[in-house]
Design an enzyme around this catalytic site. Structure first.
Site, PDB file in Angstrom:
ATOM      1  CE1 TYR A 156     -12.629   6.339  -0.951  1.00 57.03           C
ATOM      2  CE2 TYR A 156     -11.201   5.210  -2.521  1.00 57.03           C
ATOM      3  CZ  TYR A 156     -11.615   5.430  -1.218  1.00 57.03           C
ATOM      4  OH  TYR A 156     -11.034   4.738  -0.182  1.00 57.03           O
ATOM      5  CG  HIS A 190      -2.200   0.816   0.988  1.00 51.49           C
ATOM      6  ND1 HIS A 190      -3.488   0.317   1.103  1.00 51.49           N
ATOM      7  CD2 HIS A 190      -2.348   2.128   0.685  1.00 51.49           C
ATOM      8  CE1 HIS A 190      -4.366   1.300   0.901  1.00 51.49           C
ATOM      9  NE2 HIS A 190      -3.696   2.417   0.653  1.00 51.49           N
ATOM     10  CD  GLU A 208      -8.766   1.975  -0.335  1.00 47.46           C
ATOM     11  OE1 GLU A 208      -8.958   3.156  -0.682  1.00 47.46           O
ATOM     12  OE2 GLU A 208      -7.639   1.465  -0.242  1.00 47.46           O
TER      13      GLU A 208
HETATM   14  C1  FCB Z   1      -7.323   5.551  -1.797  1.00 45.26           C
HETATM   15  C2  FCB Z   1      -6.201   4.954  -0.986  1.00 45.26           C
HETATM   16  C3  FCB Z   1      -6.426   4.966   0.498  1.00 45.26           C
HETATM   17  C4  FCB Z   1      -7.099   6.250   0.954  1.00 45.26           C
HETATM   18  C5  FCB Z   1      -8.309   6.550   0.115  1.00 45.26           C
HETATM   19  C6  FCB Z   1      -9.057   7.789   0.516  1.00 45.26           C
HETATM   20  O1  FCB Z   1      -6.835   5.998  -3.010  1.00 45.26           O
HETATM   21  O2  FCB Z   1      -5.973   3.617  -1.385  1.00 45.26           O
HETATM   22  O3  FCB Z   1      -5.192   4.749   1.138  1.00 45.26           O
HETATM   23  O4  FCB Z   1      -6.208   7.271   0.955  1.00 45.26           O
HETATM   24  O5  FCB Z   1      -7.934   6.667  -1.237  1.00 45.26           O
END
Ligand code: FCB
Length: 471
Positions: free
Chosen positions: A321, A151, A377
């Site tokens: 996101y 990461h 995520e």
């Molecule tokens: C992603 C990352 C994570 C965090 C989120 C908001 O791109 O993987 O570490 O920063 O965004």
């Protein structure tokens, strides 16, 4: 089963009223119940540098994020991950919080330089001990660990040897994967080779806003290529431990043309190739998309590389996101022009667009046919109020969770094999170049006292996880 059950209930006619709802005084009620299948995973995601702290304790070697954050001018307010959420010392409390929230999975990352301070060779036993304790405590709490190998916090020692620009790093990564499999493979069964290689490549080597802070597109093309080869080399190593399931995590953006003109469609093809397909196509054996190769310097492909990048994997991790709307821009640097949308945003300035999550999941399911998908995520930063009497109200994050979990359920109904969701993130933490200003957690972290407070969104998520359904 349809993705939502909607019962219109009329108090006037009594039609459709269930006995449970009959006493209700509203003239019309909409009951929506979105259910998830048995065994669906409910988790949160974190990353070592963003939460652990203890940056130079117990023999840990420095990573490029230590170096970057310690360089003046790189991070807002000169903040660093030196202490972060102090998770290195408080992992027990954090696991107890997850358990209290009914979560059954947790995605975390190993710090490569905590385990191998020089990046290869000598193993730091204290690092092994820390992750052993963390993993054991997760398993004791009935929480399934999903471990990310990389990461972004590359050992500084390897950066000094040109980091991912050097082809030999592929062997170092395979060695690191072997150390993880040997030490933790008896208990960790779910492995994620890389987190968002596109962000590491572009933010770190083209825009220079992430470690190692370079602005060199030729270097970036090498980095991208070697990341893909490193993924390819790690998969068989990890899979050699019994029962291991291996995947990788890509940042995927919903790309949409502003209009249905041919020019905007062309822009969308370039944006999709550069932001998404540049990593997803090679991982699934399709090689680099030709539109991406028009936009970046030639990656250093050698015979056999395209096969080496594409070993069979057990699942795809999707980080989602927001979307990018684009218009025709033949003379723009990447042949597309992003168009800002008026919709609601998070404090990251990312548009809140849940339909994009559904679309991305359905698209990757159709295009690559992965056996399984996990949303590894998805989450939102907002300005939260201070807790009052132990309660912190964050209705925007609750709404974000609802709408995005609805999108996940819709994607499942449209055939995407999504088997789990990891909210980003467990607790407010070090958000890279933004420092501690951007708060994504369902748990508040008070960085002065390290006190954790479960936010309303955390309580909401706990109900979802318990019911395996969205009320
Ligand atoms: C992603 C990352 C994570 C965090 C989120 C908001 O791109 O993987 O570490 O920063 O965004």
């Amino acid at each position: 089963m349809p993705y939502e059950r909607i019962d219109f209930v009329s108090a006037a006619s009594g039609e459709g009223i269930t006995s449970k709802l009959r006493p209700c005084i509203f003239s019309e009620i909409v009951v929506k119940m979105i259910e998830f299948p048995d065994g669906f995973l409910w988790g949160t995601a974190t990353a070592a540098y963003q939460i652990e702290g203890a940056w130079d304790e117990d023999g840990k070697g420095p990573s490029i994020w230590d170096t970057f954050a310690h360089t003046p001018g790189r991070i807002e307010r000169a903040e660093t991950g030196d202490v972060a959420c102090d998770h290195y010392h408080r992992y027990d409390e954090d696991v107890a919080i997850m358990s209290g929230l009914n979560l059954n999975a947790y995605r975390f990352s190993f710090s490569w330089s905590r385990l191998l301070p020089e990046g290869r060779g000598r193993i730091n036993q204290a690092g092994v001990d820390f992750y052993n304790k963390l993993i054991d405590s997760l398993l004791d709490a009935g929480i399934r660990p999903f471990a990310t190998l990389f990461h972004w916090d590359l050992p500084e020692a390897l950066e000094k040897e040109d980091g991912f620009r050097r082809r030999g790093i592929v062997d170092d990564f395979a060695e690191y994967a072997g150390v993880l499999a040997d030490n933790f493979g008896d208990r960790v069964k779910d492995w994620i080779t890389l987190n968002e290689p596109s962000v590491y490549t572009f933010m770190g080597h083209v825009f220079g806003v992430h470690a190692p802070g370079m602005q060199d597109p030729v270097a970036a093309a090498r980095v991208a290529h070697h990341l893909l080869l490193a993924h390819g080399a790690a998969v068989p190593v990890l899979r050699s431990s019994e029962g291991a399931r291996v995947g990788t995590t890509l940042a995927l953006t919903a790309i949409e043309p502003e209009t249905d003109s041919d020019g905007d469609a062309e822009a969308a093809r370039y944006a999709h190739a550069l932001q998404n397909r540049i990593f997803s196509d090679p991982v699934f054996g399709l090689g680099y998309p030709k539109e991406a190769l028009e936009l970046i310097p030639e990656p250093p492909v050698e015979p056999g590389d395209l096969e080496a990048m594409a070993p069979e994997i057990d699942f795809l991790g999707v980080n989602y996101y927001t979307r990018t709307v684009v218009k025709h821009g033949p003379n723009a640097p990447f042949k597309f022009i992003p168009v800002a949308q008026p919709g609601p945003r998070t404090t990251m300035e990312w548009e809140i667009y849940p339909d994009g999550l559904r679309n991305v999941l359905v698209d990757v399911a159709k295009t690559y046919k992965p056996d399984k998908i996990f949303v590894t995520e998805n989450g939102a930063a907002f300005i939260d109020p201070e807790p009052v009497d132990g309660r912190l109200e964050d209705p925007d994050r609750v709404a974000y969770l609802k709408s995005h979990l609805t999108a996940v359920s819709q994607a499942r109904d449209l055939g995407a094999p999504v088997e789990g969701y990891f909210y980003w993130t467990l607790m407010d933490n070090f958000e890279w170049s933004f420092g501690y200003r951007q708060r994504f957690g369902i748990v508040r972290c008070d960085f002065a006292t390290q006190k954790r407070t479960v936010k309303d969104s955390g309580h909401f998520y706990a109900q979802v996880a318990k019911a395996n359904a969205l009320p």
